[in-house]
Design a protein around this motif. Sequence first.
Motif, PDB file in Angstrom:
ATOM      1  N   ASP A 278      40.943  45.766  32.533  1.00 60.02           N
ATOM      2  CA  ASP A 278      40.739  46.223  33.911  1.00 60.02           C
ATOM      3  C   ASP A 278      39.320  45.899  34.378  1.00 60.02           C
ATOM      4  O   ASP A 278      38.426  46.735  34.352  1.00 60.02           O
ATOM      5  CB  ASP A 278      40.997  47.735  33.982  1.00 60.02           C
ATOM      6  N   LYS A 279      39.103  44.673  34.798  1.00 67.13           N
ATOM      7  CA  LYS A 279      37.761  44.206  35.140  1.00 67.13           C
ATOM      8  C   LYS A 279      37.195  44.873  36.394  1.00 67.13           C
ATOM      9  O   LYS A 279      35.977  45.062  36.510  1.00 67.13           O
ATOM     10  CB  LYS A 279      37.757  42.682  35.328  1.00 67.13           C
ATOM     11  N   ASP A 280      38.048  45.219  37.352  1.00 72.00           N
ATOM     12  CA  ASP A 280      37.530  45.839  38.572  1.00 72.00           C
ATOM     13  C   ASP A 280      37.481  47.361  38.474  1.00 72.00           C
ATOM     14  O   ASP A 280      37.129  48.041  39.439  1.00 72.00           O
ATOM     15  CB  ASP A 280      38.332  45.409  39.803  1.00 72.00           C
TER      16      ASP A 280
ATOM     17  N   SER B 193      45.952  44.352  37.081  1.00 76.39           N
ATOM     18  CA  SER B 193      46.607  43.460  38.036  1.00 76.39           C
ATOM     19  C   SER B 193      47.170  42.251  37.301  1.00 76.39           C
ATOM     20  O   SER B 193      46.862  42.005  36.123  1.00 76.39           O
ATOM     21  CB  SER B 193      45.614  42.990  39.092  1.00 76.39           C
ATOM     22  N   LEU B 194      47.971  41.479  37.989  1.00 80.21           N
ATOM     23  CA  LEU B 194      48.531  40.263  37.411  1.00 80.21           C
ATOM     24  C   LEU B 194      47.425  39.312  36.972  1.00 80.21           C
ATOM     25  O   LEU B 194      47.473  38.745  35.874  1.00 80.21           O
ATOM     26  CB  LEU B 194      49.453  39.572  38.423  1.00 80.21           C
TER      27      LEU B 194
ATOM     28  N   GLY C  46      44.183  36.680  32.974  1.00 78.85           N
ATOM     29  CA  GLY C  46      42.812  36.354  32.594  1.00 78.85           C
ATOM     30  C   GLY C  46      42.435  36.827  31.206  1.00 78.85           C
ATOM     31  O   GLY C  46      41.536  36.266  30.565  1.00 78.85           O
ATOM     32  N   ASP C  47      43.118  37.841  30.693  1.00 76.18           N
ATOM     33  CA  ASP C  47      42.832  38.345  29.354  1.00 76.18           C
ATOM     34  C   ASP C  47      43.283  37.379  28.273  1.00 76.18           C
ATOM     35  O   ASP C  47      42.755  37.379  27.163  1.00 76.18           O
ATOM     36  CB  ASP C  47      43.524  39.698  29.162  1.00 76.18           C
ATOM     37  N   MET C  48      44.257  36.528  28.577  1.00 77.64           N
ATOM     38  CA  MET C  48      44.811  35.630  27.558  1.00 77.64           C
ATOM     39  C   MET C  48      44.623  34.147  27.869  1.00 77.64           C
ATOM     40  O   MET C  48      44.858  33.304  27.016  1.00 77.64           O
ATOM     41  CB  MET C  48      46.308  35.909  27.378  1.00 77.64           C
ATOM     42  N   TYR C  49      44.178  33.842  29.088  1.00 72.30           N
ATOM     43  CA  TYR C  49      44.079  32.425  29.458  1.00 72.30           C
ATOM     44  C   TYR C  49      42.945  32.201  30.442  1.00 72.30           C
ATOM     45  O   TYR C  49      42.819  32.918  31.433  1.00 72.30           O
ATOM     46  CB  TYR C  49      45.402  31.953  30.072  1.00 72.30           C
ATOM     47  N   GLN C  50      42.116  31.206  30.129  1.00 70.32           N
ATOM     48  CA  GLN C  50      41.068  30.766  31.039  1.00 70.32           C
ATOM     49  C   GLN C  50      41.254  29.280  31.287  1.00 70.32           C
ATOM     50  O   GLN C  50      41.289  28.485  30.343  1.00 70.32           O
ATOM     51  CB  GLN C  50      39.675  31.023  30.434  1.00 70.32           C
TER      52      GLN C  50
END
Length: 320
Positions: A205-207, A213-214, A219-223
Amino acid sequence: MLTSLYVLLVVTAVCAGVPEDTKRMMDHLSDAEHFKNDHHNKQFDHEAFLGEDQAKTFDQLPPEESKRRLGELIVDKIDVDGDGFVTLVELKDWIRYTQKRYIEEDVERHWKQHNPQGAETIPWETYQKNVYGFMEEMSPAELTAPNSEGFTYSNLRKRDRRRWTYADGDADDALNRTEFASFLHPEDHPNMRDIVVLETLEDIDKDKDGKVSLEEYIGDMYQAEEGEEEEPDWVKQEREQFTGYRDTNKDGHMDANEVKDWIAPPEFDHAEAEARHLVFEADGDADERLTKPEILDKYDLFVGSQATDFGEALARHDEF
């Protein structure tokens, strides 16, 4: 019905080679990701099959020695009934054994490190002094400045303090060995499920709005790599998983309960899923059991190796 479908999808994904995210799940087998940007990561299988410490040892061995140890020291142990075949059940039991052994050894090592006198319990003050005592020399400004090293350590200490409280069953602010195991490896203890969910939610939960969020989930598994124009197919599949199965109330986010369903699905057996994956990859004649030659033929899948200094590797760890 939803849970059963989810379990079926994950097990099917493992067997068919479709990426699935197991790093975040409770009772997971490795901190490595099973798939990295559409590519199978064999390090996950090595750690699941051997345990993390032994996987590191095998990673330092040349191929010939890696295969020898796999054949002479491991395969015969897995084949409990000695019939010359490694069945799915035998492989699953072996994976469970290696994971329990790794966790037990890790707990014992840390228990002795923080409790050299062999006391019945370790008080929080003792643990936090051993781990975070260096912070006493930091100024308040160093500990509170955003994105500073001190700020990071301060947050880690708060997180450890909260997890310590969760593990402290008798609320005496000191952990016995069983409680200490729950503190060190909460993912392996059902009574720690809520704190694992909370920590996972906080990580993704970055924000900091209390939900995932989707885009945070992806973003947690793919950049995306620089210059990459299109997402890999497995990322598109994860987006569909999020909207179709993870976000059960269809509000566009995962709340704490939905995160819990994701990382701690009822009745999901990680050891069995990994055993099925290994059998699928190595079963050359498709009889759903493995011979020693089939396992040795895929030794890099099971144990891995690299051509490093053989003498140094043996000095570190003479035998499995």
